[in-house]
Design an enzyme around this catalytic site. Structure first.
Site, PDB file in Angstrom:
ATOM      1  N   SER A 197       0.835  -1.209   0.000  1.00 18.02           N
ATOM      2  CA  SER A 197       0.000   0.000   0.000  1.00 18.02           C
ATOM      3  C   SER A 197       0.865   1.253   0.000  1.00 18.02           C
ATOM      4  O   SER A 197       1.994   1.260   0.501  1.00 18.02           O
ATOM      5  CB  SER A 197      -0.909   0.016   1.228  1.00 18.02           C
ATOM      6  OG  SER A 197      -1.791  -1.071   1.212  1.00 18.02           O
TER       7      SER A 197
HETATM    8  N1  SAH Z   1      -0.888  -4.753   4.059  1.00 16.22           N
HETATM    9  C1  SAH Z   1      -0.219  -5.017   2.814  1.00 16.22           C
HETATM   10  C2  SAH Z   1      -1.081  -4.607   1.633  1.00 16.22           C
HETATM   11  C3  SAH Z   1      -1.062  -5.670   0.585  1.00 16.22           C
HETATM   12  S1  SAH Z   1      -2.277  -5.510  -0.692  1.00 16.22           S
HETATM   13  C4  SAH Z   1       1.142  -4.358   2.763  1.00 16.22           C
HETATM   14  O1  SAH Z   1       1.443  -3.530   3.629  1.00 16.22           O
HETATM   15  O2  SAH Z   1       1.940  -4.693   1.890  1.00 16.22           O
HETATM   16  C5  SAH Z   1      -3.610  -6.500  -0.063  1.00 16.22           C
HETATM   17  C6  SAH Z   1      -3.345  -7.958   0.166  1.00 16.22           C
HETATM   18  O3  SAH Z   1      -4.585  -8.568   0.510  1.00 16.22           O
HETATM   19  C7  SAH Z   1      -2.815  -8.730  -1.031  1.00 16.22           C
HETATM   20  O4  SAH Z   1      -1.585  -9.315  -0.705  1.00 16.22           O
HETATM   21  C8  SAH Z   1      -3.887  -9.793  -1.294  1.00 16.22           C
HETATM   22  O5  SAH Z   1      -3.375 -11.038  -1.715  1.00 16.22           O
HETATM   23  C9  SAH Z   1      -4.551  -9.906   0.062  1.00 16.22           C
HETATM   24  N2  SAH Z   1      -5.913 -10.447   0.034  1.00 16.22           N
HETATM   25  C10 SAH Z   1      -6.885 -10.271  -0.894  1.00 16.22           C
HETATM   26  N3  SAH Z   1      -8.007 -10.973  -0.568  1.00 16.22           N
HETATM   27  C11 SAH Z   1      -7.729 -11.602   0.609  1.00 16.22           C
HETATM   28  C12 SAH Z   1      -8.488 -12.497   1.466  1.00 16.22           C
HETATM   29  N4  SAH Z   1      -9.733 -12.871   1.177  1.00 16.22           N
HETATM   30  N5  SAH Z   1      -7.879 -12.954   2.585  1.00 16.22           N
HETATM   31  C13 SAH Z   1      -6.601 -12.587   2.907  1.00 16.22           C
HETATM   32  N6  SAH Z   1      -5.852 -11.770   2.135  1.00 16.22           N
HETATM   33  C14 SAH Z   1      -6.403 -11.268   1.003  1.00 16.22           C
END
Ligand code: SAH
Length: 227
Positions: free
Chosen positions: A74
């Site tokens: 993010s």
């Molecule tokens: N907090 C992270 C943001 C990553 S983007 C950071 O700081 O890097 C959001 C993430 O949510 C992705 O890696 C994606 O694979 C995950 N995601 C999407 N749907 C999901 C679900 N149902 N359960 C768990 N993770 C999920």
């Protein structure tokens, strides 16, 4: 990643990196984040170590960036915004949906939270499981479905969803303590509305809709066990 490679990376948080971080933190402060606990956490977590070596400049620019498996880390402003809405106190049990790179997880740990984080992409989960302990952080990381939360570990003081949720998952509301706060971007299309939910009592919630953001989608219907 090999252990030696990680140790080498860990050593690479130099004064130069810290200076770049200071500028990023200043930029975020100028964008309106004044929560000192959040800003200090961002100064302490070496964001460049969550990206490939070649992306040093990008690590300290206020933008989202790809991290593999079609996902992104993010934007720093978004991490700061969500973290300040969460009002974390030391010792709070926090559930994070979407570990991704693990950067947001580390910000919450720096703020004194006990973090339980779920990721549905095996590759990202595996990577965070090696990287975060190598950086000195000890979250509880789970490979699983964020829609279901972690009933065995709840209830949680705080819940943060870091992917765009098509709706507010019932299981997550159940796993929030009374008096607890959930921060979740809600919206089925390209744009989500950052939403905060305060649980007043079982079945009684106070909801606020704030600014618009763009997140990668929170996905359902995965065949578990196939990576
Ligand atoms: N907090 C992270 C943001 C990553 S983007 C950071 O700081 O890097 C959001 C993430 O949510 C992705 O890696 C994606 O694979 C995950 N995601 C999407 N749907 C999901 C679900 N149902 N359960 C768990 N993770 C999920």
């Amino acid at each position: 990643m090999q252990a030696e490679e990680i140790i080498m990376i860990v050593r690479e948080d130099t004064l130069k990196h810290q200076g770049m971080r200071k500028k990023l933190v200043e930029a975020i402060r100028e964008k309106g984040i004044d929560d000192q606990a959040v800003l200090s956490a961002m100064q302490n977590v070496p964001r460049h170590l969550f990206l490939d070596k070649a992306f040093l400049v990008q690590a300290y620019t206020d933008q989202a960036f790809r991290i593999g498996a079609g996902q992104t880390i993010s934007q720093p402003y978004t991490v700061a915004y969500q973290s300040s809405l969460l009002h974390v106190s030391k010792g709070d049990k926090v559930l994070e949906i979407g570990t991704g790179s693990g950067y947001q997880t580390c910000i919450l740990l720096e703020m004194g939270a006990k973090v339980f984080s779920i990721e549905r992409q095996k590759e990202l989960h595996d990577k965070a499981k090696v990287l975060l302990p190598a950086l000195g952080y000890s979250p509880k990381l789970f490979y699983g479905d964020g829609f279901k939360g972690l009933p065995a570990y709840g209830p949680f003081d705080r819940i943060i969803v870091t992917c765009g949720a098509p709706y507010i998952p019932e299981d997550l509301l159940k796993q929030l303590k009374i008096g607890g706060i959930m921060v979740i971007p809600v919206g089925e299309g390209e744009v989500q509305v950052m939403t905060t939910i305060l649980k007043i009592a079982e079945g009684n919630y106070e909801k606020h809709e704030l600014k618009n953001f763009r997140f990668v989608p929170m996905l359902e219907d995965k065949e578990w066990g196939k990576g």
